[in-house]
Design an enzyme around this catalytic site. Structure first.
Site, PDB file in Angstrom:
ATOM      1  N   HIS A  30      20.749  10.748  11.167  1.00 53.76           N
ATOM      2  CA  HIS A  30      20.820  10.394   9.818  1.00 53.76           C
ATOM      3  C   HIS A  30      19.516   9.530   9.321  1.00 53.76           C
ATOM      4  CE1 HIS A  30      21.868   7.691   6.178  1.00 53.76           C
ATOM      5  NE2 HIS A  30      22.263   6.215   7.916  1.00 53.76           N
TER       6      HIS A  30
ATOM      7  N   ASP B 168       0.994  -1.333   0.439  1.00 56.02           N
ATOM      8  CA  ASP B 168       0.310  -0.134   0.030  1.00 56.02           C
ATOM      9  C   ASP B 168       0.922   1.393   0.087  1.00 56.02           C
ATOM     10  OD1 ASP B 168      -1.755   1.920   0.799  1.00 56.02           O
ATOM     11  OD2 ASP B 168      -2.576   0.895   2.122  1.00 56.02           O
TER      12      ASP B 168
ATOM     13  N   SER C  82      19.801  -3.022  11.485  1.00 62.82           N
ATOM     14  CA  SER C  82      19.946  -2.081  11.362  1.00 62.82           C
ATOM     15  C   SER C  82      19.035  -1.260  12.098  1.00 62.82           C
ATOM     16  CB  SER C  82      20.451  -1.575  10.158  1.00 62.82           C
ATOM     17  OG  SER C  82      19.158  -1.519   9.409  1.00 62.82           O
TER      18      SER C  82
ATOM     19  N   ASN D  90      17.766   8.231   0.561  1.00 64.09           N
ATOM     20  CA  ASN D  90      18.415   7.723   1.437  1.00 64.09           C
ATOM     21  C   ASN D  90      19.746   8.435   0.375  1.00 64.09           C
ATOM     22  OD1 ASN D  90      20.572   7.134   2.973  1.00 64.09           O
ATOM     23  ND2 ASN D  90      19.962   4.946   3.715  1.00 64.09           N
TER      24      ASN D  90
ATOM     25  N   THR E 158      13.168   2.222  -0.523  1.00 67.55           N
ATOM     26  CA  THR E 158      14.843   3.010   0.546  1.00 67.55           C
ATOM     27  C   THR E 158      16.418   3.805  -0.458  1.00 67.55           C
ATOM     28  OG1 THR E 158      15.439   1.627   1.902  1.00 67.55           O
ATOM     29  CG2 THR E 158      13.399   2.883   2.955  1.00 67.55           C
TER      30      THR E 158
ATOM     31  N   SER F 185      25.969   1.798   9.028  1.00 66.17           N
ATOM     32  CA  SER F 185      26.372   0.426   9.523  1.00 66.17           C
ATOM     33  C   SER F 185      27.636  -0.239   9.648  1.00 66.17           C
ATOM     34  CB  SER F 185      25.457   0.231   8.420  1.00 66.17           C
ATOM     35  OG  SER F 185      23.680   0.103   8.553  1.00 66.17           O
TER      36      SER F 185
ATOM     37  N   CYS G 115      27.338   5.172   6.258  1.00 64.61           N
ATOM     38  CA  CYS G 115      26.515   6.014   6.293  1.00 64.61           C
ATOM     39  C   CYS G 115      27.237   7.802   6.963  1.00 64.61           C
ATOM     40  CB  CYS G 115      25.541   6.590   7.051  1.00 64.61           C
ATOM     41  SG  CYS G 115      24.386   5.072   5.590  1.00 64.61           S
TER      42      CYS G 115
ATOM     43  N   GLU H 117      29.709   5.661   0.222  1.00 62.55           N
ATOM     44  CA  GLU H 117      30.039   4.300   0.897  1.00 62.55           C
ATOM     45  C   GLU H 117      29.985   3.970  -0.462  1.00 62.55           C
ATOM     46  OE1 GLU H 117      27.077   2.685   2.826  1.00 62.55           O
ATOM     47  OE2 GLU H 117      26.298   4.576   3.848  1.00 62.55           O
TER      48      GLU H 117
ATOM     49  N   LYS I 165      11.843   7.652  15.034  1.00 53.66           N
ATOM     50  CA  LYS I 165      11.591   6.356  15.776  1.00 53.66           C
ATOM     51  C   LYS I 165      12.894   6.670  17.232  1.00 53.66           C
ATOM     52  CE  LYS I 165      10.714   2.588  12.974  1.00 53.66           C
ATOM     53  NZ  LYS I 165       9.297   1.545  13.624  1.00 53.66           N
TER      54      LYS I 165
END
Ligand code: COA
Length: 393
Positions: free
Chosen positions: A236, A32, A204, A279, A155, A311, A114, A82, A245
């Site tokens: 980030h 969706d 991650s 990203n 992403t 990461s 990153c 990267e 979050k």
């Protein structure tokens, strides 16, 4: 000139020449569109033109910064990425030529997923402390590519940020405390033989949260401010919901008593560009800062956090204060225009572009002239990458 205040003097961006609306890939991926718009906080992602890569994007972002700073003031160019294009030669050396910088410049490429543009910023600050007359140019440029059809595909993205670090900066004065955190985890990596990253998406997210909390604790131990004394937070943003979050997680971790609406206001103005670019790996946290500075609210004197994560994993948490008069240095409307100028492509066009990589003959190929940027990647001849300016400078 005083060397006691060191920070970000100027900041600009560039992104891929096309965009795809995430609703246009949702059906193929069986999702969706609301999952992407609201669940990930992403509406679009930038897609590079055939003759764009990290060098052309990075140099395009840096061009207005270099022109304003003056080429003779820049003695170091740090290129964070990267999306390496060569195992030996720094992408920064190509950018150095395209930007018309003088020969007396040290150039190097930095890598740690990153995170590395933040390491570059700290190294730059140390160089400026030693010689306050020079400006260090930092370029962060990346193209995020995951397997087509994977849950990570929405992403992806492409973008570059370029900034100068100097004494008496016009935008952000860096504060001395910085917190760092490193842990060897396999949440995301890209072996040399692959053009797409391998990622364990959900691990991650938890690695990111743990590392940012660890960096914040170290920042506090190094004399950094309490959570409540920080006005804005640039995280980030692999997808912008991640910043929301992380902010909730960090507030709880710090035991901060801050109302939900304040927490939202502390991060919401940082998301405007990343939501539409996707990203951009190393550039992402600096595109968050740029969106914040471009926001109409007057931020003079506010304390802004930069929470950088790469990461693998390394995180850093640091703060700066917004300089008075910073508005005179921002390029009002320019960045909005860069985003608006990207033609929208459909899913078939996007898929055809993504499938060009990897090239069948990587040693020799030409690229169509598509970019509207100031520089283009014309192709590869006998294993040498060919870059050229597209317009007189
Ligand atoms: N409407 C609104 N929201 C919806 C939805 C819908 N119809 N369907 C799902 N969602 C929400 C989910 O609840 C979830 O939100 P939450 O995490 O706040 O609960 C969000 O959308 C994502 O859904 P999820 O099922 O977790 O997504 P996914 O498993 O397909 O993958 C990533 C998400 C981020 C793990 C994946 O895109 C990825 O691996 N990306 C690359 C790695 C990365 O960016 N890592 C970040 C740290 S560096």
């Amino acid at each position: 000139m005083s060397s006691s205040v060191i920070g970000i003097d100027d900041l600009a961006m560039a992104t891929g020449g096309f965009r795809i609306d995430l609703a246009d890939i949702a059906e193929r991926l069986g999702a969706d569109p609301a999952k992407y718009y609201r669940g990930l906080g992403q509406t679009e992602m930038s897609v590079v033109a055939e003759d764009e890569d990290i060098v052309t994007l990075g140099a395009a972002a840096a061009l207005p910064v270099v022109e304003r700073a003056g080429r003779e003031r820049i003695r170091t160019l740090l290129f964070a990425t990267e999306t390496g294009i060569d195992q030996s030669k720094s992408a920064g050396v190509y950018a150095h030529r395209l930007l018309g910088l003088p020969p007396n410049v040290r150039v190097v490429e930095l890598k740690q997923a990153c995170y590395s543009a933040t390491a570059a910023m700290q190294f730059a600050a140390a160089l400026v402390a030693r010689n306050p007359a020079e400006k260090v140019l930092v370029i962060a440029s990346d193209i995020a590519r995951y397997e087509l059809g994977s849950t990570a595909e929405p992403t992806q993205g492409a973008g570059a940020a370029a900034f100068t670090v100097s004494a008496d900066p016009a935008l952000l004065a860096l504060e001395p405390a910085a917190g760092v955190f490193t842990e060897d985890v396999m949440d995301f990596w890209r072996p040399n033989h692959r053009v797409t990253a391998i990622v364990d998406g959900h691990s991650s997210i938890s690695a990111y949260l743990d590392a940012v909390a660890g960096a914040f604790d170290d920042y506090r131990a190094q004399g950094g401010s309490a959570f409540e004394a920080i006005n804005r937070f640039c995280y980030h943003q692999p997808f912008t919901k991640m910043a929301a979050k992380a902010h909730q997680y960090l507030a709880k971790h710090a035991g901060a008593d801050v109302p939900t609406e304040t927490l939202t206001a502390q991060v919401a103005p940082t998301m405007g560009y990343n939501r539409r670019i996707g990203n951009s790996y190393t550039a992402s946290v600096y595109l968050a800062l740029l969106a914040l500075l471009d926001d109409p609210a007057d931020l003079t004197g506010e304390r802004v956090a930069i929470a950088s994560y790469g990461s693998g994993a390394v995180a850093e948490f640091l703060t700066g204060t917004v300089m008075s008069g910073y508005r005179a240095q921002i390029r009002n409307g320019t960045n909005e225009q860069i985003l608006a100028d990207r033609p929208r492509i459909d899913d078939n066009t996007y898929l055809a572009r993504q499938r060009i990589m990897p090239r069948s003959d990587p040693s020799n190929y030409g690229n169509r002239h598509e970019t509207r940027g100031p520089f283009r990647f014309a192709g590869v001849r006998e294993d040498q990458r060919i870059y050229e300016a597209t317009a007189p400078r």
